[in-house]
Design a protein around this motif. Structure first.
Motif, PDB file in Angstrom:
ATOM      1  N   GLY A 471       0.829  -1.199   0.000  1.00 15.28           N
ATOM      2  CA  GLY A 471       0.000   0.000   0.000  1.00 15.28           C
ATOM      3  C   GLY A 471       0.864   1.249   0.000  1.00 15.28           C
ATOM      4  O   GLY A 471       1.778   1.394  -0.809  1.00 15.28           O
ATOM      5  N   SER A 472       0.589   2.141   0.940  1.00 14.92           N
ATOM      6  CA  SER A 472       1.366   3.376   1.033  1.00 14.92           C
ATOM      7  C   SER A 472       2.609   3.209   1.896  1.00 14.92           C
ATOM      8  O   SER A 472       3.405   4.141   2.016  1.00 14.92           O
ATOM      9  N   LYS A 473       2.792   2.038   2.486  1.00 15.40           N
ATOM     10  CA  LYS A 473       3.926   1.825   3.390  1.00 15.40           C
ATOM     11  C   LYS A 473       5.144   1.345   2.611  1.00 15.40           C
ATOM     12  O   LYS A 473       5.075   0.363   1.861  1.00 15.40           O
ATOM     13  N   ASP A 474       6.241   2.044   2.802  1.00 18.04           N
ATOM     14  CA  ASP A 474       7.498   1.681   2.143  1.00 18.04           C
ATOM     15  C   ASP A 474       8.647   2.137   3.038  1.00 18.04           C
ATOM     16  O   ASP A 474       9.392   3.067   2.705  1.00 18.04           O
ATOM     17  N   PRO A 475       8.790   1.489   4.211  1.00 21.89           N
ATOM     18  CA  PRO A 475       9.747   1.989   5.213  1.00 21.89           C
ATOM     19  C   PRO A 475      11.200   1.964   4.757  1.00 21.89           C
ATOM     20  O   PRO A 475      12.021   2.702   5.300  1.00 21.89           O
ATOM     21  N   TYR A 476      11.524   1.116   3.787  1.00 20.65           N
ATOM     22  CA  TYR A 476      12.921   1.032   3.344  1.00 20.65           C
ATOM     23  C   TYR A 476      13.149   1.731   2.003  1.00 20.65           C
ATOM     24  O   TYR A 476      14.173   1.514   1.362  1.00 20.65           O
ATOM     25  N   ALA A 477      12.193   2.549   1.586  1.00 18.36           N
ATOM     26  CA  ALA A 477      12.304   3.357   0.361  1.00 18.36           C
ATOM     27  C   ALA A 477      12.636   2.495  -0.856  1.00 18.36           C
ATOM     28  O   ALA A 477      13.487   2.855  -1.676  1.00 18.36           O
ATOM     29  N   LEU A 478      11.964   1.349  -0.976  1.00 17.30           N
ATOM     30  CA  LEU A 478      12.246   0.441  -2.088  1.00 17.30           C
ATOM     31  C   LEU A 478      11.690   0.978  -3.406  1.00 17.30           C
ATOM     32  O   LEU A 478      12.258   0.709  -4.472  1.00 17.30           O
ATOM     33  N   ARG A 479      10.597   1.722  -3.353  1.00 20.18           N
ATOM     34  CA  ARG A 479      10.105   2.348  -4.587  1.00 20.18           C
ATOM     35  C   ARG A 479      11.113   3.353  -5.116  1.00 20.18           C
ATOM     36  O   ARG A 479      11.340   3.451  -6.321  1.00 20.18           O
ATOM     37  N   ARG A 480      11.715   4.100  -4.209  1.00 14.58           N
ATOM     38  CA  ARG A 480      12.729   5.064  -4.632  1.00 14.58           C
ATOM     39  C   ARG A 480      13.941   4.354  -5.210  1.00 14.58           C
ATOM     40  O   ARG A 480      14.519   4.800  -6.206  1.00 14.58           O
ATOM     41  N   ALA A 481      14.331   3.221  -4.603  1.00 19.57           N
ATOM     42  CA  ALA A 481      15.465   2.456  -5.126  1.00 19.57           C
ATOM     43  C   ALA A 481      15.152   1.926  -6.522  1.00 19.57           C
ATOM     44  O   ALA A 481      16.005   1.959  -7.422  1.00 19.57           O
ATOM     45  N   ALA A 482      13.923   1.444  -6.724  1.00 17.91           N
ATOM     46  CA  ALA A 482      13.533   0.917  -8.036  1.00 17.91           C
ATOM     47  C   ALA A 482      13.546   2.021  -9.079  1.00 17.91           C
ATOM     48  O   ALA A 482      14.033   1.827 -10.207  1.00 17.91           O
ATOM     49  N   LEU A 483      13.020   3.194  -8.720  1.00 21.52           N
ATOM     50  CA  LEU A 483      13.046   4.316  -9.661  1.00 21.52           C
ATOM     51  C   LEU A 483      14.479   4.730  -9.957  1.00 21.52           C
ATOM     52  O   LEU A 483      14.806   5.103 -11.090  1.00 21.52           O
ATOM     53  N   GLY A 484      15.358   4.635  -8.960  1.00 20.18           N
ATOM     54  CA  GLY A 484      16.765   4.937  -9.182  1.00 20.18           C
ATOM     55  C   GLY A 484      17.387   3.995 -10.191  1.00 20.18           C
ATOM     56  O   GLY A 484      18.140   4.416 -11.074  1.00 20.18           O
ATOM     57  N   VAL A 485      17.088   2.699 -10.068  1.00 21.39           N
ATOM     58  CA  VAL A 485      17.587   1.721 -11.040  1.00 21.39           C
ATOM     59  C   VAL A 485      17.088   2.075 -12.433  1.00 21.39           C
ATOM     60  O   VAL A 485      17.848   2.080 -13.407  1.00 21.39           O
ATOM     61  N   ILE A 486      15.805   2.376 -12.547  1.00 20.63           N
ATOM     62  CA  ILE A 486      15.216   2.716 -13.850  1.00 20.63           C
ATOM     63  C   ILE A 486      15.906   3.927 -14.460  1.00 20.63           C
ATOM     64  O   ILE A 486      16.287   3.927 -15.641  1.00 20.63           O
ATOM     65  N   ARG A 487      16.082   4.971 -13.679  1.00 23.24           N
ATOM     66  CA  ARG A 487      16.685   6.199 -14.221  1.00 23.24           C
ATOM     67  C   ARG A 487      18.150   5.989 -14.584  1.00 23.24           C
ATOM     68  O   ARG A 487      18.637   6.528 -15.583  1.00 23.24           O
ATOM     69  N   VAL A 489      19.508   3.128 -15.565  1.00 24.88           N
ATOM     70  CA  VAL A 489      19.539   2.294 -16.766  1.00 24.88           C
ATOM     71  C   VAL A 489      19.179   3.110 -18.000  1.00 24.88           C
ATOM     72  O   VAL A 489      19.849   3.041 -19.035  1.00 24.88           O
ATOM     73  N   LEU A 490      18.103   3.902 -17.893  1.00 20.50           N
ATOM     74  CA  LEU A 490      17.648   4.665 -19.063  1.00 20.50           C
ATOM     75  C   LEU A 490      18.602   5.803 -19.401  1.00 20.50           C
ATOM     76  O   LEU A 490      18.891   6.049 -20.574  1.00 20.50           O
ATOM     77  N   SER A 491      19.084   6.499 -18.380  1.00 19.05           N
ATOM     78  CA  SER A 491      19.997   7.618 -18.637  1.00 19.05           C
ATOM     79  C   SER A 491      21.299   7.137 -19.255  1.00 19.05           C
ATOM     80  O   SER A 491      21.835   7.759 -20.175  1.00 19.05           O
ATOM     81  N   GLY A 492      21.823   6.003 -18.750  1.00 21.90           N
ATOM     82  CA  GLY A 492      23.080   5.474 -19.272  1.00 21.90           C
ATOM     83  C   GLY A 492      22.913   4.524 -20.434  1.00 21.90           C
ATOM     84  O   GLY A 492      23.895   3.976 -20.929  1.00 21.90           O
ATOM     85  N   LYS A 493      21.645   4.316 -20.879  1.00 22.50           N
ATOM     86  CA  LYS A 493      21.350   3.376 -21.973  1.00 22.50           C
ATOM     87  C   LYS A 493      22.049   2.031 -21.727  1.00 22.50           C
ATOM     88  O   LYS A 493      22.769   1.506 -22.580  1.00 22.50           O
ATOM     89  N   VAL A 494      21.844   1.519 -20.520  1.00 22.95           N
ATOM     90  CA  VAL A 494      22.470   0.267 -20.105  1.00 22.95           C
ATOM     91  C   VAL A 494      21.717  -0.898 -20.746  1.00 22.95           C
ATOM     92  O   VAL A 494      20.581  -1.193 -20.385  1.00 22.95           O
TER      93      VAL A 494
END
Length: 689
Positions: A471-487, A489-494
């Motif tokens: 739900g809205s709970k993400d105590p370890y900021a895993l959504r932020r980590a996932a978005l970081g991976v995405i950005r 990968v996309l920015s570096g065209k990995v």
């Protein structure tokens, strides 16, 4: 039509709460007024450290009289049903009317609600707002039961029309409404009466109060830049600090100070952070030296000596703070020059998570993963591993202990002091990035490798222990980590299989692959990321349904090209044709128990439309295939878009389910060629509309 002015005057409201409080006051009051039957032309909310204010213009003088008809029970219904209906309407039996209905006679109630004057409604709405205001934290004081963010001192509430101003009668826990307010706590503390919003704002200004938070912020920014310009300096932009300081003062008076020479050797980030966190100072940069050499403090009062005494006191406090910072810096530099071994040993005593081990365990995993990722991003594997082993060491430093927000930043300084290459030191600084959707993404290969390893270790680790966001709970900021991976990968065209990388990360946690579920989580984050860039969710789903969906660079390129094609008339019509072909095939295959996928032969074509579609598919198929293999997705879209006209013509001229079974099978197999042409690009059945 009267205008309404409300002010709630209290002790100092924390700056961080003021913006939300303004919006809450406006929302609660205006929603309450409208719900009670009033309308208004416009509304504006304001705040200073000691007051919340609301101006509502063009308010209707009274709510309208309303009539409501309500159907009740049948006339022969049990007495209890009738009594319940009477209670709900507030009427008596003799006020009901019997009417014919489909099921016999029923009782009808006509409920008339007379209009009420605006003052009565305002008083009710304001009292409810005060008593139920959604402060993040609130307090009680004295012997009363009212809770407010800080002790509430007075309530101003007036309605003003062409006949003049009148106080809206109201009492809340002994506080009686009136038309009085106060100015600046020190420079104009006496109370005074106001008649409307313009009078209120003008008298507050004369009483040394700037009512509008944006005006205070603009004044601080302008005056600070002017003071800096006079010295040839520049103010380091900091919008969050500006908003906070604007919420700390009612009459901002910026003052410029100079940092003592003995502190100028400190890293600029240390100076800026220390001044911001401890004293709410703005940093002033000397472009000629590249150093932060001054500061701007914002006083809340004008003084006869033009702020000299205030500035002198601030200078003394700043010197004490920066002396502490200098002490931390010198101690940390000695440890860095000694190789940071004590810090490395200390990480073993710091628990990252009770199921995922210590920070030392985590560093070992990140280092191994960074070495494996390095070739995928064009980084030197040895440097990537070395940077990962150094990345968390500054967590044991005195400076980061004092200023946790400098982790990574200080690690770069310490790595350089230890003689590490610049690429390694930069990766130590950048491995936390990106921290949010607006944060810069690292581009240097070693930095990308370590940043990816850091985030993927976090994701695979928490997936391994089944600590996923809910739900809205993400105590370890895993959504932020996932978005970081995405950005990253996309920015570096990995160009890499994330599934494979997740498997490597999972091995570090000694568990089976968590890849499929974790990949689905990343896909959800990717949808959010691409929706913000104007790509519809159904288009993303259509591309993700294809093979190779763990190569995010490919997924985004395909989705972008498909999105552009579907914005054209050809694309929209083609989609309908592809979906129609798929639906007809699905029905026929379900009915016949076979798959129609082979054997379409042009010699069985009876119409020109059929023959034209065969020719078009013969041209489009190899063109689409070649373009997809070359990852030239715009060319693939152009090739498939060429099928729009022949597909439209086919469906207009040809009956697929012919009585002639040979023709029917041939046409269904021809539709399968259309379906396969689309499947090379996306799953068009997932596209809406």
């Amino acid at each position: 039509m009267p205008d309404l002015l409300i002010e709630l005057f209290s002790e100092e409201i924390p700056a961080r709460m003021q913006a939300r409080a303004r919006e809450d006051l406006k929302r609660l009051i205006t929603d309450g007024l409208v719900e009670a039957g009033l309308t208004y032309a416009s509304a504006g909310a304001f705040s200073t450290p000691r007051r919340l204010a609301l101006s509502v213009e063009g308010l209707t003088a009274a709510s309208p009289t309303t009539r409501e008809e309500r159907k009740g029970p049948r006339i022969d219904a049990p007495e209890a049903a009738l009594e319940g209906f009477l209670r709900s309407t507030g009427l008596t039996r003799d006020q009901l009317e019997a009417r014919d209905d489909k099921k016999g006679q029923v009782w009808f109630a006509t409920i008339t609600r007379p209009g009420r004057p605006a003052a009565q409604i305002v008083a009710e709405v304001l009292e409810a707002t005060i008593r139920n205001f959604p402060w993040p934290k609130s307090m009680r004081w004295g012997s009363g039961s009212l809770r407010w963010v800080r002790p509430l001192h007075s309530i101003l509430c007036i309605l003003t029309d062409e006949s003049g101003a009148s106080v809206v009668p109201l009492e809340v826990d002994g506080l009686v409404s009136g038309n009085m307010t106060r100015g600046h706590r020190f420079m104009a503390p006496d109370s005074f009466a106001v008649t409307d919003f313009d009078d209120y704002a003008a008298k507050l200004r004369r009483a040394k109060v700037m009512l509008d938070a944006e005006e205070r912020a603009d004044h601080i920014r302008s005056q600070a830049e002017t003071l800096a310009f006079a010295r040839g300096w520049q103010i380091v932009p900091d919008e969050s600090l500006l908003a906070e300081v604007a919420g700390l003062v009612e009459w901002p008076v910026p003052l410029m100070g100079v940092i003592e020479d003995r502190f100028l050797s400190l890293p600029p980030e240390v100076l800026q952070t220390s001044m911001k966190e401890h004293q709410k100072f703005f940093s002033a940069l000397n472009p000629a030296t590249g150093r932060i050499e001054g500061f701007v403090t914002v006083a809340n009062i004008e003084t006869p000596d033009d702020g000299a005494t205030i500035l002198s006191g601030n200078q003394r406090v700043l010197a004490a703070r920066l002396s502490d910072a200098a002490f931390f810096w010198e101690n940390d530099l000695r440890e860095a020059k000694a190789g940071m071994t004590a810090w490395a040993e200390g990480l073993g005593a710091v628990t990252f998570h009770n199921k995922l081990g210590s920070q030392a365990d985590r560093v070992a995993r990140i280092a191994a993963l960074a070495r494996e990722i390095a070739p995928l991003v064009g980084a030197d594997a040895t440097q990537a591993e070395r940077a990962a082993r150094l990345a968390k060491l500054d967590l044991r430093s005195s400076m980061v202990g004092e200023f946790p927000e400098l982790q990574g930043t200080m690690g770069r300084y310490y790595a350089l002091e230890a003689g590490e290459p610049a690429a390694v030191a930069d990766a130590v600084r950048d491995h936390y990035k990106p921290l949010g959707p607006s944060d810069a993404v690292p581009t240097a290969p070693v930095s990308v490798a370590v940043a990816l390893a850091d985030k993927i270790d976090t994701l695979t680790g928490f997936w391994a222990i089944d600590e996923k966001p809910t739900g809205s709970k993400d105590p370890y900021a895993l959504r932020r980590a996932a978005l970081g991976v995405i950005r990253l990968v996309l920015s570096g065209k990995v160009r890499a299989s994330l599934t494979g990388i997740f498997k490597r990360g999972s091995r570090g946690h000694q568990v089976e692959d968590a890849g499929d579920d974790l990949l689905a989580f990343l896909h959800d984050r990717l949808k959010v990321h691409l929706r913000e860039q104007g790509i519809r969710h159904d288009i993303i789903d259509a591309v993700l349904a294809q093979e190779g969906n763990d190569d995010l660079v490919r997924v985004v390129a395909r989705a972008t090209a498909l999105n552009a094609m579907l914005a054209t008339d050809d694309g929209k019509n083609l989609t309908q044709g592809l979906k129609r072909a798929g639906n007809i095939l699905a029905q026929a295959e379900a009915q016949d128990g076979v798959e129609y996928s082979l054997g379409a032969d042009p010699k069985f074509a009876e119409t020109d439309a059929e023959r034209a579609l065969f020719v078009a598919l013969d041209h489009a198929d190899p063109a689409i295939r070649a373009a997809m293999e070359a990852e030239d997705y715009p060319a693939a879209m152009t090739a498939i878009a060429a099928l729009r006209a022949p597909i439209d013509a086919f469906f207009e001229a040809v009956q697929v389910n012919s009585d002639n079974q040979i023709l029917r099978r041939n046409r269904l197999n021809l539709l399968s060629r259309i379906r396969e042409a689309g499947r090379q690009i996306a799953d068009f059945t997932r596209i809406e509309g």
